[in-house]
Design a protein around this motif. Structure first.
Motif, PDB file in Angstrom:
ATOM      1  N   GLN A 193      57.613  44.528  38.385  1.00 20.96           N
ATOM      2  CA  GLN A 193      57.118  44.755  39.838  1.00 20.96           C
ATOM      3  C   GLN A 193      57.253  46.415  39.810  1.00 20.96           C
ATOM      4  OE1 GLN A 193      59.504  43.236  42.955  1.00 20.96           O
ATOM      5  NE2 GLN A 193      58.512  44.435  44.421  1.00 20.96           N
ATOM      6  N   GLU A 194      58.157  46.834  39.202  1.00 21.30           N
ATOM      7  CA  GLU A 194      58.555  48.517  39.149  1.00 21.30           C
ATOM      8  C   GLU A 194      57.453  49.129  38.512  1.00 21.30           C
ATOM      9  OE1 GLU A 194      60.486  49.971  41.127  1.00 21.30           O
ATOM     10  OE2 GLU A 194      61.188  48.242  41.751  1.00 21.30           O
ATOM     11  N   MET A 195      56.939  48.526  37.193  1.00 19.55           N
ATOM     12  CA  MET A 195      55.607  48.992  36.701  1.00 19.55           C
ATOM     13  C   MET A 195      54.291  49.127  37.269  1.00 19.55           C
ATOM     14  SD  MET A 195      55.707  47.622  32.928  1.00 19.55           S
ATOM     15  CE  MET A 195      57.338  47.564  31.850  1.00 19.55           C
ATOM     16  N   PHE A 196      54.263  47.840  38.222  1.00 21.40           N
ATOM     17  CA  PHE A 196      53.248  47.956  39.109  1.00 21.40           C
ATOM     18  C   PHE A 196      53.108  48.848  40.340  1.00 21.40           C
ATOM     19  CE2 PHE A 196      50.262  45.723  42.383  1.00 21.40           C
ATOM     20  CZ  PHE A 196      49.303  45.460  41.545  1.00 21.40           C
ATOM     21  N   VAL A 197      54.277  48.886  40.744  1.00 24.19           N
ATOM     22  CA  VAL A 197      54.433  50.022  42.025  1.00 24.19           C
ATOM     23  C   VAL A 197      53.928  51.148  41.498  1.00 24.19           C
ATOM     24  CG1 VAL A 197      55.603  50.887  43.403  1.00 24.19           C
ATOM     25  CG2 VAL A 197      55.825  48.454  43.323  1.00 24.19           C
ATOM     26  N   THR A 198      54.584  51.631  40.308  1.00 27.03           N
ATOM     27  CA  THR A 198      54.254  53.001  39.693  1.00 27.03           C
ATOM     28  C   THR A 198      52.560  53.193  39.209  1.00 27.03           C
ATOM     29  OG1 THR A 198      56.445  53.096  38.643  1.00 27.03           O
ATOM     30  CG2 THR A 198      54.703  54.524  37.552  1.00 27.03           C
ATOM     31  N   ALA A 199      52.117  52.184  38.878  1.00 28.21           N
ATOM     32  CA  ALA A 199      50.570  52.138  38.526  1.00 28.21           C
ATOM     33  C   ALA A 199      49.909  52.411  39.889  1.00 28.21           C
ATOM     34  CB  ALA A 199      50.331  50.817  37.868  1.00 28.21           C
ATOM     35  N   LEU A 200      50.341  51.730  40.848  1.00 33.71           N
ATOM     36  CA  LEU A 200      49.541  51.982  42.181  1.00 33.71           C
ATOM     37  C   LEU A 200      49.678  53.359  42.675  1.00 33.71           C
ATOM     38  CD1 LEU A 200      50.682  48.586  44.012  1.00 33.71           C
ATOM     39  CD2 LEU A 200      48.407  49.191  43.136  1.00 33.71           C
ATOM     40  N   ILE A 201      50.654  53.834  42.350  1.00 33.65           N
ATOM     41  CA  ILE A 201      51.046  55.322  42.815  1.00 33.65           C
ATOM     42  C   ILE A 201      50.140  56.167  41.970  1.00 33.65           C
ATOM     43  CG2 ILE A 201      52.823  57.126  43.421  1.00 33.65           C
ATOM     44  CD1 ILE A 201      54.630  54.873  44.103  1.00 33.65           C
ATOM     45  N   LYS A 202      50.426  55.976  40.596  1.00 36.69           N
ATOM     46  CA  LYS A 202      49.560  56.921  39.889  1.00 36.69           C
ATOM     47  C   LYS A 202      48.125  57.020  40.003  1.00 36.69           C
ATOM     48  CE  LYS A 202      51.290  57.045  35.380  1.00 36.69           C
ATOM     49  NZ  LYS A 202      51.591  56.687  34.109  1.00 36.69           N
ATOM     50  N   SER A 203      47.439  55.936  40.339  1.00 36.98           N
ATOM     51  CA  SER A 203      46.254  55.685  40.397  1.00 36.98           C
ATOM     52  C   SER A 203      45.524  56.575  41.533  1.00 36.98           C
ATOM     53  CB  SER A 203      46.008  54.304  40.786  1.00 36.98           C
ATOM     54  OG  SER A 203      45.927  53.815  42.229  1.00 36.98           O
ATOM     55  N   GLY A 204      46.328  57.165  42.427  1.00 36.38           N
ATOM     56  CA  GLY A 204      45.878  57.656  43.445  1.00 36.38           C
ATOM     57  C   GLY A 204      45.317  57.192  44.701  1.00 36.38           C
ATOM     58  N   GLU A 260      53.793  45.630  18.274  1.00 41.52           N
ATOM     59  CA  GLU A 260      53.702  46.297  19.524  1.00 41.52           C
ATOM     60  C   GLU A 260      54.610  45.657  20.358  1.00 41.52           C
ATOM     61  OE1 GLU A 260      50.202  47.223  23.112  1.00 41.52           O
ATOM     62  OE2 GLU A 260      49.992  45.791  21.199  1.00 41.52           O
ATOM     63  N   GLY A 261      55.282  46.432  21.501  1.00 41.82           N
ATOM     64  CA  GLY A 261      56.175  45.601  22.218  1.00 41.82           C
ATOM     65  C   GLY A 261      55.388  45.170  23.571  1.00 41.82           C
ATOM     66  N   VAL A 262      56.452  44.111  23.793  1.00 39.39           N
ATOM     67  CA  VAL A 262      55.855  43.174  25.220  1.00 39.39           C
ATOM     68  C   VAL A 262      55.694  44.140  26.254  1.00 39.39           C
ATOM     69  CG1 VAL A 262      56.380  41.288  26.495  1.00 39.39           C
ATOM     70  CG2 VAL A 262      56.649  41.116  24.224  1.00 39.39           C
ATOM     71  N   ASP A 263      56.670  45.083  26.693  1.00 33.33           N
ATOM     72  CA  ASP A 263      56.769  45.790  27.762  1.00 33.33           C
ATOM     73  C   ASP A 263      55.459  46.671  27.695  1.00 33.33           C
ATOM     74  OD1 ASP A 263      58.970  44.677  28.760  1.00 33.33           O
ATOM     75  OD2 ASP A 263      60.337  46.241  28.060  1.00 33.33           O
ATOM     76  N   SER A 264      55.157  47.321  26.446  1.00 36.29           N
ATOM     77  CA  SER A 264      54.096  48.265  26.610  1.00 36.29           C
ATOM     78  C   SER A 264      52.724  47.536  26.835  1.00 36.29           C
ATOM     79  CB  SER A 264      54.184  49.071  25.514  1.00 36.29           C
ATOM     80  OG  SER A 264      53.606  48.320  24.227  1.00 36.29           O
ATOM     81  N   ALA A 265      52.719  46.220  26.349  1.00 36.77           N
ATOM     82  CA  ALA A 265      51.372  45.572  26.468  1.00 36.77           C
ATOM     83  C   ALA A 265      51.549  45.003  27.917  1.00 36.77           C
ATOM     84  CB  ALA A 265      51.404  44.236  25.718  1.00 36.77           C
ATOM     85  N   LEU A 266      52.663  44.661  28.536  1.00 34.32           N
ATOM     86  CA  LEU A 266      52.775  44.375  29.835  1.00 34.32           C
ATOM     87  C   LEU A 266      52.173  45.623  30.852  1.00 34.32           C
ATOM     88  CD1 LEU A 266      52.948  42.400  32.206  1.00 34.32           C
ATOM     89  CD2 LEU A 266      55.352  42.863  32.287  1.00 34.32           C
ATOM     90  N   ARG A 267      52.535  46.765  30.627  1.00 33.26           N
ATOM     91  CA  ARG A 267      52.338  47.978  31.386  1.00 33.26           C
ATOM     92  C   ARG A 267      50.746  48.193  31.197  1.00 33.26           C
ATOM     93  NH1 ARG A 267      54.978  51.883  33.936  1.00 33.26           N
ATOM     94  NH2 ARG A 267      57.008  51.494  32.516  1.00 33.26           N
TER      95      ARG A 267
END
Length: 175
Positions: free
Chosen positions: A1-12, A151-158
């Motif tokens: 969830q935190e990764m998703f919120v960060t991606a939404l913010i970073k998208s602008g 490759e890490g699962v976390d980086s693939a999820l991100r």
């Protein structure tokens, strides 16, 4: 969830309303302002409403999707190579808060790659080559090397999240 919120913010492309931690941050500050313990003016202001809610589901997790191994023996040396891939996928929906209708959705998938290489028995190979010339190794020696990468699962999820958000941002700004 935190990764998703960060991606939404970073998208602008999206203004993100914080709801998860209201009691820890925003509401606590509003209480401090209302009590006079802080000088802010947010005590009576209302929070911004959300127009959309994002629903995210990790819908695929395929461990061991593909595996392959190969090897060869040359003059007593063993050479081995292996590769494997797993995959992860997610579905994202944008729900309009006022109507409850899904206004867009996207699904993304990412392979998680891994590989390994090993070489052993180099001393055996050296002995074999020297024996072809009628010579012997002066000392008994051997060597080998092994390398692994995954490759890490976390980086693939991100990566899935970033891809999904960028696709949705592109679609939302086209409208």
């Amino acid at each position: 969830q935190e990764m998703f919120v960060t991606a939404l913010i970073k998208s602008g492309a999206f203004a993100v309303a914080e709801r998860q931690r209201l009691d820890e941050g925003v509401n606590r500050e509003k209480q401090l302002n209302a009590s006079g313990a802080a000088t802010g003016e947010s005590a009576t202001s209302r929070l911004a409403g959300a127009n959309y809610v994002f629903e995210v589901v990790v819908s695929e997790a395929n461990a061991g999707e593909n595996n392959s191994q190969s090897g060869a023996r040359v003059g007593g040396a063993d050479i081995k190579y292996g590769s494997a891939s797993d995959s992860i996928g997610m579905d994202v929906r944008i729900v309009d808060v006022s109507s409850g209708l899904v206004v867009d959705s996207v699904n993304v998938r990412k392979k998680i790659e891994s590989s390994s290489t090993s070489v052993s028995g180099l001393g055996n190979l050296a002995r074999s080559l020297l024996a072809k010339k009628g010579k012997e190794m002066p000392i008994d020696a051997d060597a080998g090397v092994q390398s692994n990468h995954k490759e890490g699962v976390d980086s693939a999820l991100r990566a899935c999240i970033d891809t999904a958000v960028l696709e949705l941002a592109k679609r939302m700004t086209e409208d």
